[in-house]
Design a protein around this motif. Structure first.
Motif, PDB file in Angstrom:
ATOM      1  N   ASP A 182      52.327   2.295 -37.767  1.00 44.98           N
ATOM      2  CA  ASP A 182      51.571   1.830 -36.792  1.00 44.98           C
ATOM      3  C   ASP A 182      51.720   2.948 -35.768  1.00 44.98           C
ATOM      4  O   ASP A 182      52.654   3.753 -35.888  1.00 44.98           O
ATOM      5  N   PRO A 183      50.794   2.940 -34.904  1.00 47.04           N
ATOM      6  CA  PRO A 183      50.790   4.097 -33.878  1.00 47.04           C
ATOM      7  C   PRO A 183      52.120   4.036 -33.023  1.00 47.04           C
ATOM      8  O   PRO A 183      52.769   2.968 -32.882  1.00 47.04           O
ATOM      9  N   ALA A 184      52.695   5.260 -32.560  1.00 48.63           N
ATOM     10  CA  ALA A 184      54.071   5.208 -31.830  1.00 48.63           C
ATOM     11  C   ALA A 184      53.675   4.705 -30.439  1.00 48.63           C
ATOM     12  O   ALA A 184      52.608   4.728 -29.790  1.00 48.63           O
ATOM     13  N   ILE A 185      54.689   3.898 -29.814  1.00 47.52           N
ATOM     14  CA  ILE A 185      54.588   3.509 -28.561  1.00 47.52           C
ATOM     15  C   ILE A 185      55.584   4.451 -27.664  1.00 47.52           C
ATOM     16  O   ILE A 185      56.947   3.964 -27.824  1.00 47.52           O
ATOM     17  N   PRO A 186      55.360   5.109 -26.999  1.00 48.27           N
ATOM     18  CA  PRO A 186      56.196   5.998 -25.952  1.00 48.27           C
ATOM     19  C   PRO A 186      56.837   4.918 -25.083  1.00 48.27           C
ATOM     20  O   PRO A 186      56.424   4.091 -24.506  1.00 48.27           O
ATOM     21  N   VAL A 187      58.260   5.344 -24.662  1.00 50.44           N
ATOM     22  CA  VAL A 187      58.993   4.568 -23.813  1.00 50.44           C
ATOM     23  C   VAL A 187      59.286   5.707 -22.509  1.00 50.44           C
ATOM     24  O   VAL A 187      59.682   6.699 -22.761  1.00 50.44           O
ATOM     25  N   PHE A 188      58.686   5.162 -21.438  1.00 52.69           N
ATOM     26  CA  PHE A 188      58.947   5.989 -20.114  1.00 52.69           C
ATOM     27  C   PHE A 188      59.817   5.392 -19.236  1.00 52.69           C
ATOM     28  O   PHE A 188      59.654   4.325 -18.880  1.00 52.69           O
ATOM     29  N   HIS A 245      68.647   1.985 -17.629  1.00 49.37           N
ATOM     30  CA  HIS A 245      69.417   3.203 -17.846  1.00 49.37           C
ATOM     31  C   HIS A 245      69.534   3.480 -19.337  1.00 49.37           C
ATOM     32  O   HIS A 245      69.980   2.432 -20.237  1.00 49.37           O
ATOM     33  N   GLY A 246      69.117   4.654 -19.817  1.00 51.63           N
ATOM     34  CA  GLY A 246      69.497   4.753 -21.244  1.00 51.63           C
ATOM     35  C   GLY A 246      68.360   4.664 -22.227  1.00 51.63           C
ATOM     36  O   GLY A 246      68.326   4.988 -23.498  1.00 51.63           O
ATOM     37  N   ASP A 247      67.056   4.026 -21.648  1.00 56.84           N
ATOM     38  CA  ASP A 247      66.100   3.742 -22.486  1.00 56.84           C
ATOM     39  C   ASP A 247      65.267   4.875 -22.927  1.00 56.84           C
ATOM     40  O   ASP A 247      64.801   5.141 -23.915  1.00 56.84           O
ATOM     41  N   ALA A 248      65.321   5.915 -21.575  1.00 56.30           N
ATOM     42  CA  ALA A 248      64.341   6.955 -21.975  1.00 56.30           C
ATOM     43  C   ALA A 248      64.787   7.885 -20.895  1.00 56.30           C
ATOM     44  O   ALA A 248      65.458   7.565 -19.883  1.00 56.30           O
ATOM     45  N   CYS A 249      64.373   9.396 -21.147  1.00 59.51           N
ATOM     46  CA  CYS A 249      64.906  10.209 -20.154  1.00 59.51           C
ATOM     47  C   CYS A 249      63.690  10.639 -19.051  1.00 59.51           C
ATOM     48  O   CYS A 249      62.579  10.776 -19.815  1.00 59.51           O
ATOM     49  N   PRO A 250      63.765  10.715 -17.902  1.00 63.36           N
ATOM     50  CA  PRO A 250      62.576  11.159 -17.088  1.00 63.36           C
ATOM     51  C   PRO A 250      62.355  12.673 -17.587  1.00 63.36           C
ATOM     52  O   PRO A 250      62.972  13.355 -17.903  1.00 63.36           O
ATOM     53  N   GLY A 251      60.865  12.701 -17.473  1.00 66.02           N
ATOM     54  CA  GLY A 251      60.383  14.200 -17.576  1.00 66.02           C
ATOM     55  C   GLY A 251      59.929  14.193 -19.291  1.00 66.02           C
ATOM     56  O   GLY A 251      59.750  15.119 -19.853  1.00 66.02           O
ATOM     57  N   SER A 252      59.747  12.906 -19.806  1.00 68.11           N
ATOM     58  CA  SER A 252      59.226  13.030 -21.407  1.00 68.11           C
ATOM     59  C   SER A 252      57.624  13.222 -21.238  1.00 68.11           C
ATOM     60  O   SER A 252      56.997  13.202 -20.208  1.00 68.11           O
ATOM     61  N   THR A 253      57.230  13.601 -22.494  1.00 68.27           N
ATOM     62  CA  THR A 253      55.781  13.900 -22.568  1.00 68.27           C
ATOM     63  C   THR A 253      55.096  13.015 -23.681  1.00 68.27           C
ATOM     64  O   THR A 253      55.861  12.924 -24.838  1.00 68.27           O
ATOM     65  N   ALA A 254      53.991  12.274 -23.591  1.00 68.96           N
ATOM     66  CA  ALA A 254      53.377  11.608 -24.606  1.00 68.96           C
ATOM     67  C   ALA A 254      52.129  12.299 -24.558  1.00 68.96           C
ATOM     68  O   ALA A 254      51.412  12.713 -23.613  1.00 68.96           O
ATOM     69  N   TYR A 255      51.388  12.387 -25.879  1.00 68.64           N
ATOM     70  CA  TYR A 255      50.100  13.276 -26.095  1.00 68.64           C
ATOM     71  C   TYR A 255      49.241  12.192 -26.572  1.00 68.64           C
ATOM     72  O   TYR A 255      49.508  11.442 -27.536  1.00 68.64           O
ATOM     73  N   VAL A 256      48.109  11.818 -25.973  1.00 67.31           N
ATOM     74  CA  VAL A 256      47.130  10.962 -26.229  1.00 67.31           C
ATOM     75  C   VAL A 256      45.677  11.491 -26.988  1.00 67.31           C
ATOM     76  O   VAL A 256      45.035  12.238 -25.809  1.00 67.31           O
TER      77      VAL A 256
END
Length: 123
Positions: free
Chosen positions: A6-12, A61-72
């Protein structure tokens, strides 16, 4: 059994529910699908979506790092740019580029440093 994906779901990672709502709902036009907290004063984990794009936003805390990128990948980047530009969001005025690899691309950065690149395939 056949393997399917299935499509990925980014976590921000987010640090302010109010700023996240202002950016994702009011500016980008996403909707809240659901919210979860273990108790009233604990961090929020929520799902927002617009069309087929689904994102998870987490104060944990720990779910994701700030500064992530997702391409749509999408169609209508220029129309979407016009839509969000008309809202005059005070903290961001994204532009549209036409790099060699795609028809049009717009990058937005949320208040927490996460980026979403909206790209339209060349025909």
């Amino acid at each position: 059994m056949t393997v399917t994906f299935d499509p990925a779901i980014p976590v921000f990672r987010i640090f302010s529910v109010e700023k996240a709502r202002e950016f994702y709902l009011d500016f980008l036009g996403f909707q809240v699908d659901w919210e979860h907290r273990f108790e009233p004063e604990t961090p929020l984990y929520m799902q927002v979506s617009r069309g087929a794009v689904v994102l998870h936003l987490s104060e944990h805390h720990g779910d994701a790092c700030p500064g992530s990128t997702a391409y749509v990948r999408m169609r209508g980047v220029r129309a979407y740019h016009a839509e969000i530009s008309a809202k005059a969001y005070r903290y961001l005025r994204p532009g549209v580029e036409s790099p060699d690899w795609t028809e049009a691309e717009m990058t937005v950065t949320d208040p927490f440093g996460n980026r979403i690149r909206f790209g339209e395939k060349k025909n």
